[in-house]
Design a protein around this motif. Sequence first.
Motif, short mmCIF file in Angstrom:
data_model
loop_
_atom_site.label_atom_id
_atom_site.label_comp_id
_atom_site.label_asym_id
_atom_site.label_seq_id
_atom_site.Cartn_x
_atom_site.Cartn_y
_atom_site.Cartn_z
N UNK A 5 -13.60 14.58 -9.81
CA UNK A 5 -13.47 15.77 -10.67
C UNK A 5 -12.02 16.13 -10.90
N UNK A 6 -11.20 16.15 -9.86
CA UNK A 6 -9.79 16.51 -10.05
C UNK A 6 -9.08 15.45 -10.89
N UNK A 7 -9.44 14.18 -10.71
CA UNK A 7 -8.85 13.13 -11.54
C UNK A 7 -9.17 13.38 -13.01
N UNK A 8 -10.43 13.67 -13.30
CA UNK A 8 -10.83 13.88 -14.69
C UNK A 8 -10.12 15.09 -15.30
N UNK A 9 -10.10 16.20 -14.57
CA UNK A 9 -9.45 17.42 -15.09
C UNK A 9 -7.95 17.20 -15.26
N UNK A 10 -7.31 16.62 -14.27
CA UNK A 10 -5.87 16.40 -14.35
C UNK A 10 -5.48 15.50 -15.49
N UNK A 11 -6.19 14.38 -15.64
CA UNK A 11 -5.84 13.43 -16.69
C UNK A 11 -6.22 13.94 -18.08
N UNK A 12 -7.31 14.67 -18.17
CA UNK A 12 -7.72 15.24 -19.46
C UNK A 12 -6.66 16.19 -19.99
N UNK A 13 -6.30 17.19 -19.20
CA UNK A 13 -5.37 18.21 -19.68
C UNK A 13 -3.92 17.73 -19.63
N UNK A 14 -3.60 16.86 -18.68
CA UNK A 14 -2.26 16.29 -18.65
C UNK A 14 -1.97 15.45 -19.89
N UNK A 15 -2.94 14.61 -20.28
CA UNK A 15 -2.75 13.79 -21.48
C UNK A 15 -2.75 14.64 -22.74
N UNK A 64 -2.49 12.50 -9.59
CA UNK A 64 -1.34 11.62 -9.47
C UNK A 64 -0.51 11.54 -10.73
N UNK A 65 -1.02 12.11 -11.83
CA UNK A 65 -0.22 12.22 -13.06
C UNK A 65 0.00 10.92 -13.80
#
Length: 241
Positions: A5-15, A64-65
């Motif tokens: 979940x954190x991977x998906x949220x981080x990569x979604x909004x980071x990208x 991890x960004x």
Amino acid sequence: MVTTTTIFVGELFGTALLILFGGGVVAANVLNKSKAKETGWVLITFGWGFGVMAGAYFALPLSGGHINPAVTLGLAASTGEWATVPVYIIAQMLGAMLGAFLVWLVYLGQFRDSPGPFLGIFSTEPEVRNPVQNFITEFIATMALLFLVVATGQNQALALSGVGVLIVAFTVVGIGMSLGGPTGYAINPARDLGPRIVHQLLPIKGKGGSDWGYSWIPVAAPLLGGLAGGLLGAAVQNMAA
């Protein structure tokens, strides 16, 4: 704790942040009635660099960004950790599409007041259309990026302090200034393909074609360049360990 979940949220909004800043600075440069019109390539490269910085810093504690499938593949190749790669890439693609849509909303009035075509705001286009040359350019540029990403990732002091993200962001600025002239430096499959899909779907008058004949190069070349850079970077770093 990093989870699916954190991977998906981080990569979604980071990208999405990456594309909002990067696509936004291109729109600011080329659209009519923009206060930043024709401010030039240097501003564009810094806009993309700041987009990398904003997106990666946001996503860093969550995922991890990576915000780039080429980075995800390169790091997986260097570490052997493949299980979460699909989650990263799906989130990055959706985030890139979200960011491109937001750019359109921000500049809606300018899109209506400009003649088009507009593909260059969303995706890359080569200045000299030569598939072999264009592929090599994107491959080398992405490989150079992954050398740096792997090096900063293996330096624990940089990773823990967050300075590694800043170094990578300025590396992206340098790649744009030094290697970006031939193709517009995608160096990120999601950055190119996601906005290209949005360009195809959006109801923009005079937007022009989405150039699907070229679209495979800024996807395939960065992926292969990322894999090569990740493997070679890890090998060099391991020699020094």
